[in-house]
Every structure is written in structure tokens, then in C-alpha cells.
Design a protein around this motif. Structure first.
Motif, mmCIF file in Angstrom:
data_model
loop_
_atom_site.group_PDB
_atom_site.id
_atom_site.type_symbol
_atom_site.label_atom_id
_atom_site.label_comp_id
_atom_site.label_asym_id
_atom_site.label_seq_id
_atom_site.Cartn_x
_atom_site.Cartn_y
_atom_site.Cartn_z
ATOM 1 N N ALA A 40 26.369 12.079 45.393
ATOM 2 C CA ALA A 40 27.571 11.373 44.927
ATOM 3 C C ALA A 40 28.843 11.885 45.605
ATOM 4 O O ALA A 40 29.924 11.394 45.339
ATOM 5 N N GLY A 41 28.701 12.900 46.465
ATOM 6 C CA GLY A 41 29.856 13.367 47.220
ATOM 7 C C GLY A 41 30.406 14.726 46.838
ATOM 8 O O GLY A 41 31.386 15.190 47.430
ATOM 9 N N ALA A 42 29.807 15.397 45.857
ATOM 10 C CA ALA A 42 30.272 16.739 45.488
ATOM 11 C C ALA A 42 30.024 17.684 46.659
ATOM 12 O O ALA A 42 28.931 17.713 47.222
ATOM 13 N N ARG A 43 31.045 18.430 47.047
ATOM 14 C CA ARG A 43 30.895 19.355 48.178
ATOM 15 C C ARG A 43 31.183 20.801 47.816
ATOM 16 O O ARG A 43 30.838 21.702 48.556
ATOM 17 N N ASN A 44 31.852 21.037 46.703
ATOM 18 C CA ASN A 44 32.117 22.394 46.226
ATOM 19 C C ASN A 44 31.507 22.513 44.837
ATOM 20 O O ASN A 44 32.127 22.148 43.844
ATOM 21 N N VAL A 45 30.281 23.002 44.794
ATOM 22 C CA VAL A 45 29.525 23.025 43.548
ATOM 23 C C VAL A 45 29.400 24.459 43.032
ATOM 24 O O VAL A 45 29.083 25.381 43.786
ATOM 25 N N ILE A 46 29.667 24.596 41.749
ATOM 26 C CA ILE A 46 29.493 25.874 41.062
ATOM 27 C C ILE A 46 28.521 25.632 39.920
ATOM 28 O O ILE A 46 28.714 24.713 39.115
ATOM 29 N N VAL A 47 27.479 26.438 39.853
ATOM 30 C CA VAL A 47 26.528 26.352 38.749
ATOM 31 C C VAL A 47 26.840 27.492 37.787
ATOM 32 O O VAL A 47 26.770 28.664 38.156
ATOM 33 N N ASP A 48 27.225 27.112 36.572
ATOM 34 C CA ASP A 48 27.579 28.078 35.535
ATOM 35 C C ASP A 48 26.334 28.392 34.719
ATOM 36 O O ASP A 48 25.825 27.540 33.983
ATOM 37 N N LEU A 79 27.532 30.615 42.099
ATOM 38 C CA LEU A 79 26.992 30.768 40.754
ATOM 39 C C LEU A 79 27.970 31.557 39.899
ATOM 40 O O LEU A 79 28.631 32.474 40.403
ATOM 41 N N VAL A 80 28.054 31.197 38.638
ATOM 42 C CA VAL A 80 28.788 32.002 37.668
ATOM 43 C C VAL A 80 27.746 32.614 36.751
ATOM 44 O O VAL A 80 26.961 31.898 36.119
ATOM 45 N N CYS A 81 27.711 33.942 36.725
ATOM 46 C CA CYS A 81 26.718 34.644 35.918
ATOM 47 C C CYS A 81 27.240 36.031 35.594
ATOM 48 O O CYS A 81 27.639 36.777 36.497
ATOM 49 N N SER A 82 27.244 36.353 34.308
ATOM 50 C CA SER A 82 27.652 37.697 33.910
ATOM 51 C C SER A 82 26.607 38.352 33.006
ATOM 52 O O SER A 82 26.813 39.463 32.536
ATOM 53 N N LYS A 83 25.490 37.673 32.794
ATOM 54 C CA LYS A 83 24.426 38.209 31.944
ATOM 55 C C LYS A 83 23.564 39.176 32.755
ATOM 56 O O LYS A 83 22.974 38.795 33.762
ATOM 57 N N GLU A 84 23.479 40.394 32.283
ATOM 58 C CA GLU A 84 22.747 41.418 33.020
ATOM 59 C C GLU A 84 21.285 41.067 33.286
ATOM 60 O O GLU A 84 20.805 41.292 34.401
ATOM 61 N N PRO A 85 20.538 40.493 32.337
ATOM 62 C CA PRO A 85 19.137 40.158 32.650
ATOM 63 C C PRO A 85 19.012 39.179 33.826
ATOM 64 O O PRO A 85 18.110 39.318 34.652
ATOM 65 N N LEU A 86 19.922 38.202 33.903
ATOM 66 C CA LEU A 86 19.882 37.258 35.023
ATOM 67 C C LEU A 86 20.353 37.924 36.305
ATOM 68 O O LEU A 86 19.764 37.718 37.371
ATOM 69 N N LEU A 87 21.400 38.727 36.220
ATOM 70 C CA LEU A 87 21.888 39.425 37.413
ATOM 71 C C LEU A 87 20.799 40.338 37.984
ATOM 72 O O LEU A 87 20.660 40.465 39.202
ATOM 73 N N LYS A 88 20.010 40.940 37.097
ATOM 74 C CA LYS A 88 18.909 41.806 37.535
ATOM 75 C C LYS A 88 17.887 41.011 38.353
ATOM 76 O O LYS A 88 17.391 41.486 39.375
ATOM 77 N N VAL A 98 22.468 36.445 48.872
ATOM 78 C CA VAL A 98 22.439 35.074 49.385
ATOM 79 C C VAL A 98 23.492 34.206 48.698
ATOM 80 O O VAL A 98 24.235 33.484 49.352
ATOM 81 N N PHE A 99 23.543 34.311 47.375
ATOM 82 C CA PHE A 99 24.474 33.496 46.592
ATOM 83 C C PHE A 99 25.783 34.236 46.357
ATOM 84 O O PHE A 99 25.755 35.417 46.028
ATOM 85 N N PRO A 100 26.909 33.527 46.452
ATOM 86 C CA PRO A 100 28.130 34.107 45.900
ATOM 87 C C PRO A 100 28.007 34.025 44.372
ATOM 88 O O PRO A 100 27.766 32.944 43.832
ATOM 89 N N ILE A 101 28.103 35.173 43.705
ATOM 90 C CA ILE A 101 27.976 35.210 42.250
ATOM 91 C C ILE A 101 29.288 35.717 41.670
ATOM 92 O O ILE A 101 29.762 36.789 42.046
ATOM 93 N N TYR A 102 29.851 34.931 40.762
ATOM 94 C CA TYR A 102 31.146 35.235 40.179
ATOM 95 C C TYR A 102 30.991 35.525 38.688
ATOM 96 O O TYR A 102 30.104 34.984 38.034
ATOM 97 N N PRO A 103 31.900 36.331 38.123
ATOM 98 C CA PRO A 103 31.822 36.641 36.690
ATOM 99 C C PRO A 103 32.361 35.529 35.793
ATOM 100 O O PRO A 103 32.084 35.517 34.599
ATOM 101 N N SER A 104 33.154 34.603 36.366
ATOM 102 C CA SER A 104 33.757 33.546 35.550
ATOM 103 C C SER A 104 34.058 32.320 36.415
ATOM 104 O O SER A 104 34.115 32.414 37.645
#
Length: 119
Positions: A40-48, A79-88, A98-104
Motif C-alpha cells: 500500500a506504499g508504507a516505506r518507514n515501518v515500525i513494529v511495536d 522494532l520497538v521492544c523493551s521487554k527483556e525476554p524478547l530482547l534476549k 540486524v534490526f534497529p531496536i528502540y525502547p519506545s
């Protein structure tokens, strides 16, 4: 647990909020939604991933596939991820390299324009 998907726009980024469990049963829905967004044209995607309770290798594969699809389309993926089990999981698989991972969301959208500004 069911998978929930909600999309919103923040500072020229398409944010896909994911909730529940991303596993072999629910990952196809996540893949379909990500493909729809790019088509649909999204080019800057963040998965929270703030609402994700469980993520397996199938889910990781979907995220890698989405990142590759966006690279081909000259887009960005984070990606937005601050949960330690997922970050692990990301550290163990080296996908944190590989992924840019952000806290918020604010950090992800603030860095997205190259200004490096965060609130």
C-alpha cells in the motif's frame, strides 16, 4: 492467546502495534499485514512489540522477511521492544545486530529522520 494488530501513523512512520503471541499459528497473519502495508506504499515501518507476550522462530522469520521487503523498496524497518525476554531472543539469535531496536515509539520516530533527537 490471540494476535492483535493495529496500525497508526506517527511522524511519517507506519507503526504496526502487535499484541499477543507471534508463533507458527499467528505469524501468517502478521506476515500478511506487513505485506499489505508495504504494497500500500508504507516505506518507514515500525513494529511495536510492546504487547507481545511470546515470539518464536516463525515470528522472527516474518520480521526478517518484512525488513528485506522494505530494503528492496528503499524503505526503513525498525522494532520497538523493551521487554527483556524478547530482547534476549534477539541477542541470542544475533538479530539485535540486524534490526534497529528502540525502547519506545518516540525514540524510533525521532531517530528515523536522521536528527537523532529523542524526548
Amino acid at each position: 492467546m490471540e494476535l492483535s494488530l493495529a496500525t497508526r501513523t506517527v511522524a511519517e512512520h507506519t507503526v504496526l502495534e502487535v499484541g499477543g503471541e507471534v508463533d507458527v499459528y499467528t505469524a501468517p497473519r502478521l506476515r500478511e499485514r506487513l505485506v499489505e502495508l508495504v504494497d500500500a506504499g508504507a516505506r518507514n515501518v515500525i513494529v511495536d512489540l510492546a504487547g507481545v507476550e511470546f515470539l518464536d522462530s516463525t515470528g522472527l522469520g516474518v520480521l526478517v522477511g518484512a525488513m528485506k521487503r522494505l530494503r528492496v523498496a528503499n524503505g526503513t524497518f525498525g522494532l520497538v521492544c523493551s521487554k527483556e525476554p524478547l530482547l534476549k531472543i534477539f541477542r541470542i539469535t544475533a538479530l539485535d545486530q540486524v534490526f534497529p531496536i528502540y525502547p519506545s515509539i518516540e525514540a524510533a520516530t525521532g531517530d528515523g529522520d536522521g536528527s537523532g533527537s529523542t524526548s
